[in-house]
Design a protein around this motif. Structure first.
Motif, mmCIF file in Angstrom:
data_model
loop_
_atom_site.group_PDB
_atom_site.id
_atom_site.type_symbol
_atom_site.label_atom_id
_atom_site.label_comp_id
_atom_site.label_asym_id
_atom_site.label_seq_id
_atom_site.Cartn_x
_atom_site.Cartn_y
_atom_site.Cartn_z
ATOM 1 N N GLY A 126 0.821 -1.205 0.000
ATOM 2 C CA GLY A 126 0.000 0.000 0.000
ATOM 3 C C GLY A 126 0.853 1.253 0.000
ATOM 4 O O GLY A 126 0.555 2.230 -0.690
ATOM 5 N N HIS A 127 1.946 1.221 0.756
ATOM 6 C CA HIS A 127 2.845 2.384 0.814
ATOM 7 C C HIS A 127 3.466 2.625 -0.552
ATOM 8 O O HIS A 127 3.586 3.766 -1.000
ATOM 9 N N ALA A 128 3.872 1.544 -1.196
ATOM 10 C CA ALA A 128 4.518 1.684 -2.505
ATOM 11 C C ALA A 128 3.541 2.320 -3.498
ATOM 12 O O ALA A 128 3.875 3.299 -4.165
ATOM 13 N N LEU A 129 2.336 1.774 -3.559
ATOM 14 C CA LEU A 129 1.374 2.277 -4.543
ATOM 15 C C LEU A 129 0.948 3.707 -4.221
ATOM 16 O O LEU A 129 0.874 4.567 -5.102
ATOM 17 N N ALA A 130 0.688 3.977 -2.958
ATOM 18 C CA ALA A 130 0.224 5.312 -2.587
ATOM 19 C C ALA A 130 1.316 6.357 -2.775
ATOM 20 O O ALA A 130 1.048 7.536 -2.969
ATOM 21 N N ARG A 131 2.576 5.921 -2.723
ATOM 22 C CA ARG A 131 3.680 6.867 -2.953
ATOM 23 C C ARG A 131 3.901 7.117 -4.437
ATOM 24 O O ARG A 131 4.661 8.002 -4.819
ATOM 25 N N GLY A 132 3.303 6.270 -5.261
ATOM 26 C CA GLY A 132 3.426 6.520 -6.699
ATOM 27 C C GLY A 132 4.157 5.448 -7.473
ATOM 28 O O GLY A 132 4.394 5.598 -8.668
ATOM 29 N N MET A 133 4.551 4.354 -6.802
ATOM 30 C CA MET A 133 5.160 3.257 -7.551
ATOM 31 C C MET A 133 4.107 2.697 -8.510
ATOM 32 O O MET A 133 2.931 2.589 -8.147
ATOM 33 N N THR A 134 4.520 2.324 -9.702
ATOM 34 C CA THR A 134 3.552 1.753 -10.627
ATOM 35 C C THR A 134 3.147 0.365 -10.126
ATOM 36 O O THR A 134 3.970 -0.359 -9.557
ATOM 37 N N PRO A 135 1.899 -0.005 -10.334
ATOM 38 C CA PRO A 135 1.502 -1.375 -9.972
ATOM 39 C C PRO A 135 2.344 -2.410 -10.699
ATOM 40 O O PRO A 135 2.578 -3.498 -10.162
ATOM 41 N N GLU A 136 2.850 -2.052 -11.878
ATOM 42 C CA GLU A 136 3.701 -2.991 -12.626
ATOM 43 C C GLU A 136 4.964 -3.329 -11.831
ATOM 44 O O GLU A 136 5.309 -4.491 -11.650
ATOM 45 N N ALA A 137 5.678 -2.279 -11.372
ATOM 46 C CA ALA A 137 6.942 -2.496 -10.660
ATOM 47 C C ALA A 137 6.708 -3.244 -9.360
ATOM 48 O O ALA A 137 7.522 -4.066 -8.930
#
Lengths: 411, 366
Positions: free
Chosen positions: A100-111
């Motif tokens: 959740g932290h990764a996605l909410a920070r802007g990491m692409t769902p792909e990565a």
């Protein structure tokens, strides 16, 4: 319940309750000042995390994802609300329940998905896995697997950010700090005051590292906010069975000279309203913070958890206060009318728009899974001995020389 | 339905320093014989050499700070950082509470952000309570983040028996820690090398464990005025001979030199190799020497089981087995917790007599 179903409208509170909550007829709260588009984006961010996690669980069950895997469903409001209160270049570090932290920070769902698939285009080239989401362009300094170990890193990030502002701004010829996520070849501009967000679970409250870090943060005046994502359980041990003063955790922080606050983590708008001024104060005063953020995870501790330690009724009770449903209800309720949780309706999202958003997100995550499937696995001959040393030299290993591999896809 | 995702090709990194670390300027290293002379009249203590290394680098790079117990107001528990608070101020010379795991981790977080911390452990024995941070975080950060963040940090402090400190305060950590990939370990034996190696450690973009010795901090020798750097992974030949190779590192190198002087009186001449760093390990220098002598004794202040000596001997067997005229021998500390009593502690160390006996045995004159 998941965002896959349209939200049910919770029972409206009486106008008397609203007056007591101070939401009607008083000055606007921070979230009330935000444009509708921002709140719609928050809803979308939470829905993306939930959909992503549903696909993660499916992929795990198909053995596409290995190792330990901790699902964020139920806690989405935590990262979306707290991230919204700070700047994008404020450093963030967290524990292992980190998708959740990764996605909410802007990491692409792909990565993010490719990392769990152990693929080369994952955020850590498949070398970290579910528990180790790192995203330098988005200033996410990792998910960390050892309970509580990231609390000292959070102190260090805050120390460095303050040092950048306090010492390096005055040092002639000081370089741009290369780990801060900025391109280091640009000329230095004066660093501003930052605040670091360091997330931990309630289980980490009992680790020595947490207490040492709070002491250092309090002692040195480090601008780090320890956000306890208090979901009530460290694995299968309820907080009451694991830590003292479970009913009043802010007293732990008080012992280190840190004024802590409690926040209801299931209501995104009140979370933001309370957290935003708190984070602003920590930044302005360059002081640490501590937040007992009460949340709940709907899934087990990890994918292998049979959850014998809690009842279905308890889970259901929290699902009835689901953060996605609540925000959707506010956005969909008629503008200015009392909605849910003491909030006034925004009237900015139709049922049709909501369903379109769901469809988009489903497709986005489906493509992320497809990307992860198609990304190549790292080859041992090329990637096993890379990224071990920044300055590889002969004689570091008795087996083989280290070298550099491919550049991380996020950089 | 949107079209299938395109998978971009990832370019190979072609820079000598990993791109996770920028603003790194490695010093230009020269060969040993080109370094400033070891002979001269600028005689200073080991601790002063360490201080000069840190101070010179701190003047050059404002990202460097020193943190540890008693490093500032107390002027250093062992006076290594004496006067540094006055020069650099409290924002860069920072007293920490007794909280090794906390401040080691703080240093690692700061290094990730882009600072260049020097973290002092009063004793490496106390680093054991920071084991999670220094072993799980510092050396693995570059790998776990898939090359996004490095950890340019120096941990330094006293290593080994300090003199009747008992078993908990006398740890030699090189055997334990050199097992972990991702870190570098430097272990000087004299003031000159201490300065040159510490300056290199500070400039290096990887986490470096720098092992000093309380028993050597007062050792005096000439340290030149001009700036110099000693590269990692290059052993120094401290004494030249032909009958046997002695491999050592850190304080025991001095015991080896004493032993070599006595052995010379018996007509036995030895090469004494000071490894200076155990990871990287200059195994080429060891092989070169053994090709000449055919015999090797490894002197190591760690316990024998799975020690650096074990590693050195393994590499010797792997790389120059055919040159050996005698099985490799090792002199470690005795395989017991470090004792308190002076008599026992003296005997426990890899001292001169043990080294002499091992060399005699290796050359067949036991």
């Amino acid at each position: 319940m998941s965002a896959a179903t349209a939200p049910t409208m919770p029972k409206m509170p009486s106008s008397e309750t609203l007056k007591q909550a101070g939401r009607v007829g008083s000055s606007p709260t921070p979230s009330q000042l935000l444009p509708d588009a921002t709140l719609i984006r928050w809803l979308r961010d939470m829905m993306l995390i939930r959909e992503f996690e549903l696909r993660t669980m499916a992929a795990y069950q198909q053995a596409k994802i290995g190792g330990f895997c901790h699902i964020y469903i139920g806690q989405e409001a935590t990262v979306v609300g707290t991230f919204a209160a700070v700047n994008h270049d404020d450093p963030v570090v967290t524990a292992y329940r980190d998708h959740g932290h990764a996605l909410a920070r802007g990491m692409t769902p792909e990565a993010c998905m490719a990392e769990m698939y152990g693929k080369l285009h994952g955020c850590a080239k498949g070398k970290g896995g579910s528990m180790h989401m790192f995203d330098r362009p988005n200033h996410l300094y990792g998910g960390h697997g050892i309970v509580g170990a990231q609390t000292a890193l959070g102190a260090g990030l805050a120390f460095a950010a303050r040092y950048d502002w306090e010492v390096l701004n005055k040092a002639p010829g000081a370089p741009v700090l290369d780990g801060s996520g900025h391109p280091a070849d640009r000329p230095r501009t004066p660093a501003g005051k930052k605040v670091c967000l360091c997330y931990l679970g309630d289980g980490a409250l009992n680790q020595g590292c947490f207490h040492e870090s709070l002491n250092l943060a309090g002692l040195f005046g480090l601008p780090v906010i320890y956000v306890v994502e208090n979901n009530g359980y460290s694995m299968g041990t309820s907080i009451e069975r694991g830590t003292t003063m479970a009913h009043n955790l802010v007293l732990k922080a008080a012992g280190y000279g840190i004024e802590g606050i409690e926040i209801d983590g299931l209501d995104l708008l009140s979370l933001y309203d309370k957290f935003k001024p708190y984070a602003d104060r920590c930044r302005e005063n360059q002081r640490p913070g501590f937040v007992d953020l009460k949340t709940y995870r709907y899934q087990g501790h990890s994918m292998s958890d049979p959850q014998k330690y809690r009842t279905k009724e308890e889970v259901q009770k929290y699902q009835e206060r689901d953060s996605i449903d609540r925000l959707a209800a506010v956005l969909m309720s008629p503008k200015g009318e009392p909605a849910v949780g003491g909030h006034l309706g925004r009237g900015c999202l139709s049922e049709e728009q909501f369903k379109d958003m769901q469809r988009e997100i489903k497709e986005e995550v489906r493509l992320a899974v497809e990307f992860a499937e198609q990304s190549p696995s790292p080859e041992a001959a090329e990637e096993l001995y890379t990224d071990v040393y920044a300055n590889p030299q002969p004689g570091l290993s008795s087996i083989r020389d280290y070298h550099h591999g491919v550049r991380n896809s996020l950089l | 339905m949107t079209t299938a995702p395109s998978i971009p090709t990832l370019p190979i990194i072609d820079s000598p320093i990993h791109p996770a670390l920028t603003n790194v300027s490695l010093p230009s290293f020269v060969d040993e014989h080109e370094l400033p002379s070891r002979e001269g009249s600028r005689v200073i203590q080991f601790r002063e050499a360490l201080r000069e290394a840190m101070s010179e680098e701190m003047r050059r790079d404002p990202r460097i700070f020193l943190m540890g117990e008693e490093v500032a107001q107390y002027n250093g528990a062992y006076k290594v950082s004496q006067g540094m608070l006055d020069e650099f101020g409290p924002q860069r010379i920072i007293d920490s509470p007794i909280s090794e795991n906390g401040f080691a981790g703080l240093g690692i977080g700061a290094a990730m952000y882009g600072l260049r911390p020097i973290i002092e452990f009063m004793s490496w024995s106390f680093s054991l309570v920071a084991a999670d941070q220094i072993l799980n975080n510092a050396p693995k950060m570059l790998y776990m983040s898939g090359g996004q963040w490095g950890c340019p940090i120096v941990f330094r402090g006293n290593n080994g028996a300090g003199g009747q400190l008992g078993s908990t305060h006398s740890w030699c950590v090189e055997a334990l820690y050199s097992n972990v990939p991702g870190l570098k370990i430097a272990i000087p034996s004299c003031p000159y090398d201490a300065k040159g190696l510490l300056k290199t450690a500070i400039r290096d973009p990887d986490p470096v464990f720098f092992l000093e010795s309380e028993r050597m901090l007062g050792d005096k020798a000439h340290v030149p005025e001009e700036e110099y750097y000693i590269p990692f992974g290059r052993a120094a030949l401290r004494r030249e001979g032909s009958d046997c190779t002695i491999v050592s590192f850190g304080r025991p190198v001095n015991f080896c030199l004493e032993a070599a002087a006595e052995l010379a009186n018996e007509g036995i001449s030895v090469d004494v190799l000071d490894m200076r760093t155990v990871r990287p390990l200059d195994s080429a220098a060891i092989v070169r020497s053994i090709q000449k002598t055919g015999r090797v004794v490894v002197v190591d202040q760690c316990w024998p089981f799975a020690s650096v000596a074990s590693e050195v001997i393994t590499q010797v067997v792997e790389k120059c087995f055919d040159y050996l005229d005698h099985q490799p021998l090792r002199v470690n500390t005795d395989d017991v917790p470090t004792p308190y009593a002076k008599t026992l502690e003296q005997e426990y160390l890899p001292h001169k007599r043990k080294i002499i006996e091992a060399v005699r045995s290796a050359v067949g004159k036991a």
